[in-house]
Write a protein that holds these residues in place. Structure first.
Motif, short mmCIF file in Angstrom:
data_model
loop_
_atom_site.label_atom_id
_atom_site.label_comp_id
_atom_site.label_asym_id
_atom_site.label_seq_id
_atom_site.Cartn_x
_atom_site.Cartn_y
_atom_site.Cartn_z
N ALA A 1 0.85 -1.19 0.00
CA ALA A 1 0.00 0.00 0.00
C ALA A 1 0.89 1.23 0.00
CB ALA A 1 -0.89 -0.01 1.24
N VAL B 1 -8.49 -3.61 1.64
CA VAL B 1 -7.27 -3.67 2.46
C VAL B 1 -6.11 -4.16 1.60
CG1 VAL B 1 -6.15 -4.76 4.45
CG2 VAL B 1 -8.58 -4.10 4.57
N GLN C 1 -1.92 -5.02 2.09
CA GLN C 1 -0.80 -5.14 3.02
C GLN C 1 -1.18 -4.73 4.45
OE1 GLN C 1 2.40 -6.36 1.96
NE2 GLN C 1 1.08 -6.90 0.23
N GLN D 1 -3.40 -2.67 5.46
CA GLN D 1 -3.85 -1.29 5.63
C GLN D 1 -5.16 -1.06 4.88
OE1 GLN D 1 -0.88 1.78 5.00
NE2 GLN D 1 0.78 0.31 5.30
N LYS D 2 -6.10 -0.41 5.56
CA LYS D 2 -7.37 -0.08 4.92
C LYS D 2 -7.14 1.03 3.90
CE LYS D 2 -12.17 0.95 6.18
NZ LYS D 2 -13.07 1.23 7.33
#
Length: 316
Positions: free
Chosen positions: A70, A159, A161, A163-164
């Motif tokens: 991300a 999502v 990695q 992370q959102k």
């Protein structure tokens, strides 16, 4: 389009939207209306922002299924609340290789829109992306819709990695902060909050030629012998210029009803929504004839038709 003495001029104080304009479509489809676009504001795209948008699109920043870390240019969806943002996005989409476009902007990518005008513009691009939210009508309602919709999507889409993914919000330099505040409200549980990355994609200034263009349109309507015309105002920025061109303001900038009533043409005014209506009332002492219940071509058309059916035809 050629006009006849039976045509009712509808002066739309806005830019003719690209690639499609719902106001042109709905008014031009009826023989007794003659729509004319008279932009009050000039919108200039920021080239640095367009380059940035093209770069993240081309490098799969909107494709969450790609196994990549991300980054600041990774987004789970895009928010559109203006036609100018749609036009900017359109220029990027049209520059993409047709063979890879659906991979860069996949079907799972949600494009959130605030109303039918923005939805119509995006649908004309022929993308497979889901275009949703048009029934909301304003930023507050769209925020509620996005909180429910985006948080219900599979994590494989939202999502990367761990992370959102935030949503990308393409905006003008002057905008309200309802959407970012609502999606990132501290009153929400941490897991429900949605990050918003705002990018100023266009700037706005008053069109230098508006007064000349508007005055010319009024002169042509007077010369044609028509008895009725409509002016549709889309923002507070267009209010003073409209009233000034019509000659309805006194030296103090207040509405003079006796001047308006003495004109050979009866001019009716419609506003896109309550913000513009209230600005006319508060700043100039002028109350428009109608205010659209919904900020859309259909809303404006319905308001004008309803007013004419119950008022003007018995007066003219």
């Amino acid at each position: 389009m050629s006009s006849t003495t039976s045509d009712i001029p509808v002066l739309l104080l806005k830019t003719n939207s690209i690639p499609a304009d719902g106001y042109q479509e709905i008014f031009a489809s009826w023989n007794n209306y003659l729509p004319t676009f008279l932009p009050v504001l000039e919108h200039r795209f920021r080239q640095d922002a367009l380059s940035w948008l093209k770069n993240i699109t081309s490098t799969r920043g909107f494709n969450s299924v790609v196994a990549a870390p991300a980054t600041e240019s990774s987004f789970g969806g895009i928010i559109f609340t203006s036609q100018r943002a749609v036009e900017a996005f359109t220029s990027i989409v049209e520059s993409l290789n047709p063979d890879t476009r659906d991979q860069l902007l996949p079907e799972a990518l949600p494009l959130y829109v605030v109303g039918p005008a923005t939805a119509r513009g995006l649908r004309s691009l022929g993308l497979k992306c889901q275009i949703i939210g048009e029934e909301t009508g304003n930023g507050a309602a769209l925020s509620t819709f996005m909180l429910d919709h985006y948080n219900s999507l599979p994590t494989s889409q939202t999502v990367r990695q761990g992370q959102k993914l935030p949503l990308l919000f393409l905006v003008g330099e002057v905008r309200r902060d309802i959407i970012p505040k609502s999606l990132q409200s501290l009153e929400l549980p941490q897991e429900a909050r949605i990050g918003v990355h705002e990018v100023v994609i266009y700037e706005t200034c008053e069109m230098a030629s508006f007064h000349i263009d508007f005055a010319r349109a009024l002169e042509e309507n007077t010369a044609s012998g028509i008895k009725e015309q409509w002016v549709v105002v889309f923002s507070p920025q267009g209010c003073r210029a409209m009233l000034d061109c019509l000659g309805w303001l006194d030296e103090a900038g207040r509405y003079q009803p006796e001047v308006a009533e003495s004109s050979p043409i009866t001019t009716f005014v419609a506003t896109i929504g309550p913000t513009t209506r209230d600005h006319l009332i508060k700043e100039f002492g002028y109350e428009p004839h109608v205010c659209a219940e919904k900020p859309s071509p259909e809303g404006i058309y319905a308001a004008i038709e309803n007013y004419r059916s119950t008022n003007t035809r018995t007066q003219l």
